[in-house]
Design an enzyme around this catalytic site. Sequence first.
Site, short mmCIF file in Angstrom:
data_model
loop_
_atom_site.label_atom_id
_atom_site.label_comp_id
_atom_site.label_asym_id
_atom_site.label_seq_id
_atom_site.Cartn_x
_atom_site.Cartn_y
_atom_site.Cartn_z
CB SER A 130 43.55 39.97 37.70
OG SER A 130 43.18 38.93 38.58
CE1 TYR A 144 35.61 37.29 36.47
CE2 TYR A 144 35.62 37.81 38.82
CZ TYR A 144 35.84 38.19 37.51
OH TYR A 144 36.28 39.45 37.24
CE LYS A 148 38.79 38.30 35.27
NZ LYS A 148 39.33 39.02 34.09
#
Length: 267
Positions: A130, A144, A148
């Site tokens: 992650s 992004y 994650k």
Amino acid sequence: MHAIITGGSSGIGLATARLLSARGATVSLLARGAARLEAAAQEIGAHSRAVDVSDEAALTTALQELEGLGGPCDVLISCAGLARPGRFLELEPAVFREMIEVDYFGTLYAIRAVAPGMVERGRGSIVAVSSAAGLLGIYGYSAYGPAKFAVRGLMESLRAELTPHGVHVGVVFPPDVDTPQLADENRFKPAETFAISGTIKPLSPEAVAASIVLGIDKRRFLICPDTGTKLLARLGGVLAPVLNWSFDRKVRSVTPGSAGARRADRR
């Protein structure tokens, strides 16, 4: 032991592959860029397949072929990912989709391909990378970060489901790491994002790889390569307001037209 690593041609993936290979593991690598992947595979004597992890059918076939060459997958490390920072109002919709397709679905597809065999054998280890941006929302990571966060949520659910079957599940939360990915990412970072993270020295891929291998050895769920992310992962509810206050100050100091920027101009 057969370890399969996605995103294994550079950065964290390659550093982890080198470490596992040095310990005598059979290593298989997957990555999108064929030339760099071939060089990495030759360096450590690994099997390899060039594949886009967001293509479920192609990835599943590649994983099956690698298991045919190296034996059943004992360890899966999902390192493949993309980071494309930018301001929310300026990013193209395609960027948000690409982050989810590569970072989240690329992880999901790989796990779905190997997890049934691990459960059947009653052993194995699945580790997904992650990010510190998967622990706290950060300016410039609106595409992004959610991907994650999704990886984190997936691994938390899988830990509960697969642990009773003897399968170890871990998730890694690295901060910035000195990789080709970071160099590419920095080309797109807004000034505000640099103000938040620019003063922090990136970790080496080798440091993150060592934490991953140790996490597998000790069957840890939370794999944090540095003290900062370890504290954030364990005490996020307490630390988040303080960090948000600090980050907001840094953002205001460089955002055109903000009160903080106006005060800086007067100085």
